[in-house]
Design a protein around this motif. Structure first.
Motif, mmCIF file in Angstrom:
data_model
loop_
_atom_site.group_PDB
_atom_site.id
_atom_site.type_symbol
_atom_site.label_atom_id
_atom_site.label_comp_id
_atom_site.label_asym_id
_atom_site.label_seq_id
_atom_site.Cartn_x
_atom_site.Cartn_y
_atom_site.Cartn_z
ATOM 1 N N ALA A 297 10.710 -12.094 10.572
ATOM 2 C CA ALA A 297 11.697 -13.142 10.344
ATOM 3 C C ALA A 297 12.325 -12.961 8.966
ATOM 4 N N ILE B 246 4.740 -11.784 13.705
ATOM 5 C CA ILE B 246 5.923 -12.535 14.147
ATOM 6 C C ILE B 246 6.731 -12.997 12.945
ATOM 7 N N LEU B 247 6.040 -13.577 11.955
ATOM 8 C CA LEU B 247 6.746 -14.094 10.792
ATOM 9 C C LEU B 247 7.202 -12.990 9.863
#
Length: 123
Positions: free
Chosen positions: A122, A118-119
């Motif tokens: 980003a 998920i990160l």
């Protein structure tokens, strides 16, 4: 490079040979563009309509509620269940299993992998 040059030459020869078609298409495109611009300018600009909630309509049942016949219910059907405040020792030994160290570590690694995916996306 040759294919690009050939495409340019083909287009140029088509335009030279078919000038009436080229002029007609160009005029048609100009007329359609002008019509779109003028219709945008002369479009009616009214006030945005405000949404008015309709009066609340009270619920009225069409038919009466008929509860199921008790004879047709199976033993697995419960109308309600009693829930204790906490488990007793029998329930604890039946339902709860202490996770092993390997399971806890595997879960932690899976969570870290999900978080890094998920990160990682980003900025």
């Amino acid at each position: 490079m040759n294919s690009l040059q050939e495409i340019k030459e083909n287009i140029h020869s088509f335009l030279c040979e078919n000038t009436k078609i080229t002029v007609g298409i160009s005029v048609l495109l100009l007329i359609l563009t002008a019509a779109a611009v003028f219709s945008g300018f002369f479009q009616e600009r009214g006030k945005p309509k405000e949404f008015v909630f309709p009066d609340e309509i009270p619920f009225s049942a069409v038919e009466e509620f008929f509860p199921p016949e008790k004879d047709a219910l199976t033993e697995e059907y419960y109308f309600s269940r009693e829930q204790g405040a906490s488990w007793d020792t029998d329930e604890f030994s039946r339902w709860f299993t202490v996770p092993s160290k390997e399971n806890v570590e595997a879960l932690g690694k899976a969570n870290e992998k999900t978080a890094s995916e998920i990160l990682g996306a980003a900025p």
